[in-house]
Structures are given as C-alpha cells and as structure tokens.
Design a protein around this motif. Structure first.
Motif, PDB file in Angstrom:
ATOM      1  N   ILE A 159       0.841  -1.204   0.000  1.00  0.00           N
ATOM      2  CA  ILE A 159       0.000   0.000   0.000  1.00  0.00           C
ATOM      3  C   ILE A 159       0.873   1.249   0.000  1.00  0.00           C
ATOM      4  N   VAL A 160       1.876   1.286   0.870  1.00  0.00           N
ATOM      5  CA  VAL A 160       2.767   2.447   0.943  1.00  0.00           C
ATOM      6  C   VAL A 160       3.473   2.668  -0.399  1.00  0.00           C
ATOM      7  N   ALA A 161       3.826   1.597  -1.075  1.00  0.00           N
ATOM      8  CA  ALA A 161       4.540   1.705  -2.351  1.00  0.00           C
ATOM      9  C   ALA A 161       3.699   2.370  -3.433  1.00  0.00           C
ATOM     10  N   THR A 162       2.376   2.328  -3.326  1.00  0.00           N
ATOM     11  CA  THR A 162       1.514   2.952  -4.335  1.00  0.00           C
ATOM     12  C   THR A 162       1.275   4.437  -4.071  1.00  0.00           C
ATOM     13  N   CYS A 163       1.645   4.932  -2.904  1.00  0.00           N
ATOM     14  CA  CYS A 163       1.399   6.333  -2.544  1.00  0.00           C
ATOM     15  C   CYS A 163       2.489   7.237  -3.119  1.00  0.00           C
ATOM     16  N   LYS A 164       2.073   8.397  -3.599  1.00  0.00           N
ATOM     17  CA  LYS A 164       3.026   9.361  -4.152  1.00  0.00           C
ATOM     18  C   LYS A 164       3.158  10.612  -3.282  1.00  0.00           C
ATOM     19  N   ILE A 165       2.156  10.871  -2.447  1.00  0.00           N
ATOM     20  CA  ILE A 165       2.156  12.070  -1.607  1.00  0.00           C
ATOM     21  C   ILE A 165       1.698  11.694  -0.209  1.00  0.00           C
ATOM     22  N   VAL A 166       2.324  12.285   0.784  1.00  0.00           N
ATOM     23  CA  VAL A 166       1.902  12.155   2.175  1.00  0.00           C
ATOM     24  C   VAL A 166       1.437  13.526   2.631  1.00  0.00           C
ATOM     25  N   SER A 167       0.303  13.575   3.302  1.00  0.00           N
ATOM     26  CA  SER A 167      -0.145  14.820   3.910  1.00  0.00           C
ATOM     27  C   SER A 167       0.219  14.750   5.386  1.00  0.00           C
ATOM     28  N   LEU A 168       0.989  15.723   5.821  1.00  0.00           N
ATOM     29  CA  LEU A 168       1.495  15.774   7.189  1.00  0.00           C
ATOM     30  C   LEU A 168       0.728  16.841   7.962  1.00  0.00           C
ATOM     31  N   ALA A 169       0.177  16.479   9.105  1.00  0.00           N
ATOM     32  CA  ALA A 169      -0.581  17.421   9.930  1.00  0.00           C
ATOM     33  C   ALA A 169       0.126  17.616  11.263  1.00  0.00           C
ATOM     34  N   TYR A 170       0.134  18.859  11.728  1.00  0.00           N
ATOM     35  CA  TYR A 170       0.723  19.167  13.028  1.00  0.00           C
ATOM     36  C   TYR A 170       0.148  20.472  13.549  1.00  0.00           C
ATOM     37  N   THR A 171       0.379  20.724  14.808  1.00  0.00           N
ATOM     38  CA  THR A 171      -0.043  21.972  15.432  1.00  0.00           C
ATOM     39  C   THR A 171       1.197  22.717  15.867  1.00  0.00           C
ATOM     40  N   ASP A 172       1.230  24.017  15.568  1.00  0.00           N
ATOM     41  CA  ASP A 172       2.341  24.853  15.994  1.00  0.00           C
ATOM     42  C   ASP A 172       1.783  26.142  16.583  1.00  0.00           C
ATOM     43  N   ALA A 173       2.627  27.129  16.786  1.00  0.00           N
ATOM     44  CA  ALA A 173       2.205  28.391  17.380  1.00  0.00           C
ATOM     45  C   ALA A 173       1.164  29.110  16.528  1.00  0.00           C
ATOM     46  N   THR A 214      11.547   3.893   4.046  1.00  0.00           N
ATOM     47  CA  THR A 214      12.075   2.546   4.203  1.00  0.00           C
ATOM     48  C   THR A 214      11.061   1.789   5.039  1.00  0.00           C
ATOM     49  N   PHE A 215      10.918   0.503   4.781  1.00  0.00           N
ATOM     50  CA  PHE A 215       9.969  -0.307   5.533  1.00  0.00           C
ATOM     51  C   PHE A 215      10.619  -1.642   5.856  1.00  0.00           C
ATOM     52  N   ASP A 216      10.723  -1.947   7.134  1.00  0.00           N
ATOM     53  CA  ASP A 216      11.283  -3.216   7.597  1.00  0.00           C
ATOM     54  C   ASP A 216      10.114  -4.155   7.884  1.00  0.00           C
ATOM     55  N   THR A 217       9.916  -5.153   7.011  1.00  0.00           N
ATOM     56  CA  THR A 217       8.776  -6.057   7.176  1.00  0.00           C
ATOM     57  C   THR A 217       8.917  -6.964   8.396  1.00  0.00           C
ATOM     58  N   LEU A 274       7.974   1.490   9.737  1.00  0.00           N
ATOM     59  CA  LEU A 274       7.975   2.391   8.597  1.00  0.00           C
ATOM     60  C   LEU A 274       8.715   3.676   8.982  1.00  0.00           C
ATOM     61  N   THR A 275       9.666   4.095   8.155  1.00  0.00           N
ATOM     62  CA  THR A 275      10.357   5.371   8.334  1.00  0.00           C
ATOM     63  C   THR A 275      10.082   6.212   7.106  1.00  0.00           C
TER      64      THR A 275
END
Length: 187
Positions: A34-48, A61-64, A69-70
């Motif tokens: 599944i990860v191999a088919t993804c082209k974009i990651v949306s990253l969410a966070y809260t800041d000031a 990288t993915f260690d099965t 997952l890194t």
C-alpha cells in the motif's frame, strides 16, 4: 462479517485500535504494498500558528520483520515546518495520511514554492473557492454528496460557507440539484 471494536476508549499515551477491525491491514507485506503505491503524504501538526496540514513528497524505508515504517520528507531548512520542529526540540507530534488512487499532476516546470512562481497570474489556470467566514451552517450527513453516509460532524454548527466556486474559469453551480454543470471535468 463486520467486526467492530466499539468499546475502545481514548487513553492518554496509548493509541486506540482501529474500530473497523475487518478493514485493518496488519500484514507487513500488505502494508508495504500500500505504501509503495502512494506518491504524496499529507502531514498534519499543530504549531504556534495553529493546526496545519501540508502535502509533501516523500521517500521511505519499511522493515517487514519489525513492521517499522520510516518516512523521509522533502523540505526547506527554513520555514513554518522547520520552525515547528525546532520549537519542539525535534519531537513534533504529527499525524499523516497517505492516499492511494491519486496521481501527481506535473506542470511544465517544477513549482518553486516561496520563490514567487506559485501565484495566480493572467493566462494561467486557477481554480478558486470563495468562502464567506461570517455565515454558519449545520451539517446534515444525509445531505452530503459522499459515498460514506456517516459524518462525525453531523449536527455540528460550523463557520464558513462556500459562496462561489470557479473551476477552469467558469463558476460552478452546486446549488441546483441535477445541474449537469455540477459534473466537473478537467481539461
């Protein structure tokens, strides 16, 4: 058969199990596929500045064996994301989403965000949504145009109503049910 974990509760410091156990993907090889088919990651966070979500290009990288997952994200050494990382002493809590069944649309040249090339200019395509932040509405899950009839926002009173949508230079009329112009096609 639908298996649900309806008795899960939020406990500080512990991740809740997925409620729809029948949709859970736990096999490491399936996760990697599944990860191999993804082209974009949306990253969410809260800041000031508040909550934000940013689509990013990534590597991984993915260690099965350990099911670890890194993710590696492209980013500038300066800017909002790095300010948030530095303010958290490199321990910024994040959430991420990886979408499948999507594609990256490439333009004539790479967009250099923050360098004045990502702009609305005459002669170039711009899709716009105009929001009126002074109007409120109550979410009715039955009225949503969605394949999923369930909404966590059903009955919620929200701020901001779309007053106009412009796609490919023409205003789209979403208010008239059955209007053939509601079917959006990309050139």
């Amino acid at each position: 058969m639908v298996m649900r974990r309806n008795d899960e509760q939020t406990v500080e410091g512990r991740h809740r199990m997925m409620r729809r156990a029948d949709r859970e993907v736990a096999d490491p090889q399936q996760v990697e596929a599944i990860v191999a088919t993804c082209k974009i990651v949306s990253l969410a966070y809260t800041d000031a500045e508040g909550i934000t979500i940013v689509p990013l290009n990534f590597g991984y990288t993915f260690d099965t064996e350990s099911n670890h997952l890194t993710l590696y994200f492209h980013g500038s050494p300066t800017g909002r994301k790095m300010d948030a990382v530095k303010a958290s002493n490199n321990a910024l809590p994040v959430a991420f989403e990886m979408a499948t069944d999507c594609e990256v649309v490439e333009g004539a040249h790479a967009v250099q965000l923050g360098r004045g090339t990502d702009a609305i200019i005459p002669g170039k395509r711009a899709d716009l949504v105009v929001i009126n932040p002074n109007h409120q509405f109550v979410v009715d899950a039955n009225a949503l145009l969605s394949r999923n009839p369930i909404s966590a926002f059903d009955g919620a009173k929200l701020d901001g109503v779309t007053s106009r949508t412009i796609i490919g230079g023409r205003t789209v009329d979403f208010d008239t049910p059955g209007n053939p112009e509601n079917l959006i096609s990309r050139p």
